[in-house]
Design a protein around this motif. Structure first.
Motif, short mmCIF file in Angstrom:
data_model
loop_
_atom_site.label_atom_id
_atom_site.label_comp_id
_atom_site.label_asym_id
_atom_site.label_seq_id
_atom_site.Cartn_x
_atom_site.Cartn_y
_atom_site.Cartn_z
N TYR A 67 0.82 -1.21 0.00
CA TYR A 67 0.00 0.00 0.00
C TYR A 67 0.85 1.26 0.00
O TYR A 67 0.36 2.36 0.27
CB TYR A 67 -0.94 -0.03 1.21
CG TYR A 67 -1.72 -1.31 1.26
CD1 TYR A 67 -2.83 -1.51 0.44
CD2 TYR A 67 -1.31 -2.37 2.07
CE1 TYR A 67 -3.52 -2.71 0.44
CE2 TYR A 67 -2.00 -3.58 2.07
CZ TYR A 67 -3.10 -3.73 1.24
OH TYR A 67 -3.77 -4.93 1.23
N ASN B 296 -1.04 7.58 5.45
CA ASN B 296 -1.25 6.29 4.79
C ASN B 296 -1.53 5.24 5.86
O ASN B 296 -0.65 4.45 6.24
CB ASN B 296 -0.03 5.91 3.94
CG ASN B 296 -0.31 4.74 3.02
OD1 ASN B 296 -1.21 3.94 3.25
ND2 ASN B 296 0.49 4.60 1.98
N ARG C 46 -3.26 2.52 5.85
CA ARG C 46 -3.12 1.12 5.44
C ARG C 46 -1.66 0.67 5.51
O ARG C 46 -1.36 -0.41 6.03
CB ARG C 46 -3.69 0.90 4.04
CG ARG C 46 -5.19 1.07 3.96
CD ARG C 46 -5.77 0.48 2.68
NE ARG C 46 -5.23 1.12 1.48
CZ ARG C 46 -5.56 0.77 0.24
NH1 ARG C 46 -6.42 -0.23 0.04
NH2 ARG C 46 -5.06 1.41 -0.80
N ALA C 47 -0.76 1.50 5.01
CA ALA C 47 0.66 1.15 5.06
C ALA C 47 1.16 1.10 6.51
O ALA C 47 1.94 0.21 6.88
CB ALA C 47 1.48 2.15 4.25
N TRP D 63 -0.16 -2.10 8.23
CA TRP D 63 0.46 -3.26 7.58
C TRP D 63 1.92 -3.39 8.02
O TRP D 63 2.39 -4.50 8.31
CB TRP D 63 0.37 -3.11 6.07
CG TRP D 63 0.78 -4.34 5.30
CD1 TRP D 63 2.04 -4.68 4.90
CD2 TRP D 63 -0.08 -5.39 4.84
NE1 TRP D 63 2.02 -5.87 4.22
CE2 TRP D 63 0.73 -6.33 4.17
CE3 TRP D 63 -1.46 -5.61 4.93
CZ2 TRP D 63 0.20 -7.49 3.59
CZ3 TRP D 63 -1.98 -6.76 4.35
CH2 TRP D 63 -1.15 -7.68 3.69
N GLU E 143 -8.58 5.89 2.19
CA GLU E 143 -8.47 4.47 1.91
C GLU E 143 -8.67 3.73 3.23
O GLU E 143 -7.82 3.73 4.10
CB GLU E 143 -7.09 4.16 1.32
CG GLU E 143 -6.84 4.81 -0.03
CD GLU E 143 -7.64 4.18 -1.15
OE1 GLU E 143 -8.33 3.16 -0.92
OE2 GLU E 143 -7.60 4.71 -2.27
N TYR F 76 -8.62 -2.99 3.63
CA TYR F 76 -7.74 -3.86 2.84
C TYR F 76 -8.55 -4.72 1.88
O TYR F 76 -8.00 -5.30 0.96
CB TYR F 76 -6.93 -4.77 3.77
CG TYR F 76 -5.95 -4.03 4.66
CD1 TYR F 76 -4.82 -3.44 4.13
CD2 TYR F 76 -6.17 -3.94 6.03
CE1 TYR F 76 -3.91 -2.76 4.94
CE2 TYR F 76 -5.28 -3.28 6.85
CZ TYR F 76 -4.15 -2.69 6.31
OH TYR F 76 -3.27 -2.02 7.12
#
Length: 245
Positions: free
Chosen positions: A30, A65, A67-68, A71, A113, A116
């Motif tokens: 991501y 970010n 999601r990043a 993760w 965003e 996932y």
């Protein structure tokens, strides 16, 4: 033994006292996280640390970010997330310098965003998000705050707004009618993404200003920065108590 990760928000771009053993530049599907994942020892325990807004503080809430970030922490071995958030106080109990460990949230953001489960799916996936925060992890924070002897609320509803601007008086009045007690800009989609990754997640919120219309004074960055400065020592000692168990 649970591997904890701390996500530092505004005012906590680095964790003083963290003995860094490794700094990981994690590559994710991501994109790049806000900062490297720092791995080290804090309060005698191994911990991961990530600055939500980068270090120095450069990513506004709507451009983080998320999601990043989540993760990267999962890939680095995190099992539980202690998220530190600076918030505005809506409920009368939520004065500047007060702590809140929210039990619920309402998401007012848009365009982020937030999952996932979006692309190239073999089947649609829904997560149960009835209770967005891990209750055992919440209780650990509550116990630590009580031991610190600071003013805190063991429950609260977190309103997550889009930012980066602060809210209008009318918007805060609406959030209050909706049942919200505190307002911030980074609680979502962070909490939901943690749930999708099966990471325990709880929020330690520090009130740094009265929300719009809750004070006759104009909200200034100087006021917020002073509240952050005054409260960060208590944030760090609270986190240390949780890590020590």
């Amino acid at each position: 033994m649970t591997v904890y990760a701390i996500i530092g928000g505004t005012g906590l771009t680095q964790l003083e006292g963290l003995s860094i053993r490794q700094s990981l530049a994690v590559d994710t599907p991501y994109g790049a996280p806000s900062a490297d994942v720092q791995i080290g020892e804090y309060a005698g325990k191994e911990v991961l640390f990530l600055a939500r807004h980068g270090h120095p503080h450069r990513f506004p809430p709507h451009q983080v970010n998320y999601r990043a970030n989540l993760w990267a922490l999962k890939q680095a071995g995190a099992e539980a997330i202690l998220a530190v958030n600076a918030v505005g106080g809506i409920h009368a109990a939520m004065g500047t310098g007060h702590f809140c460990v929210p039990h619920q949230l309402i998401d007012y953001t848009s365009g982020r965003e937030h999952t996932y489960f979006a692309d190239d799916l073999e089947h649609v996936t829904h997560i149960d998000f009835s209770y967005p925060y891990s209750e055992p992890l919440r209780q650990q924070l509550i116990t630590a705050l009580a031991a610190e002897g600071v003013g805190y609320s063991s429950h609260g509803v977190y309103a997550c707004t889009q930012g980066p601007r602060l809210e209008t008086v009318a918007e805060i009045a609406r959030l209050e009618r909706d049942g919200c007690d505190i307002v911030g800009m980074t609680g979502m989609p962070e909490a939901a993404l943690a749930r999708e990754l099966e990471l325990d997640y709880a929020c330690l919120a520090l009130v740094v200003n009265p929300a719009a219309g809750k004070s006759t004074a104009v909200i200034t960055m100087a006021e917020i920065e002073q509240a952050l400065h005054d409260g960060m020592g208590k944030v760090k000692s609270t986190l240390a108590r949780v890590l020590k168990g």
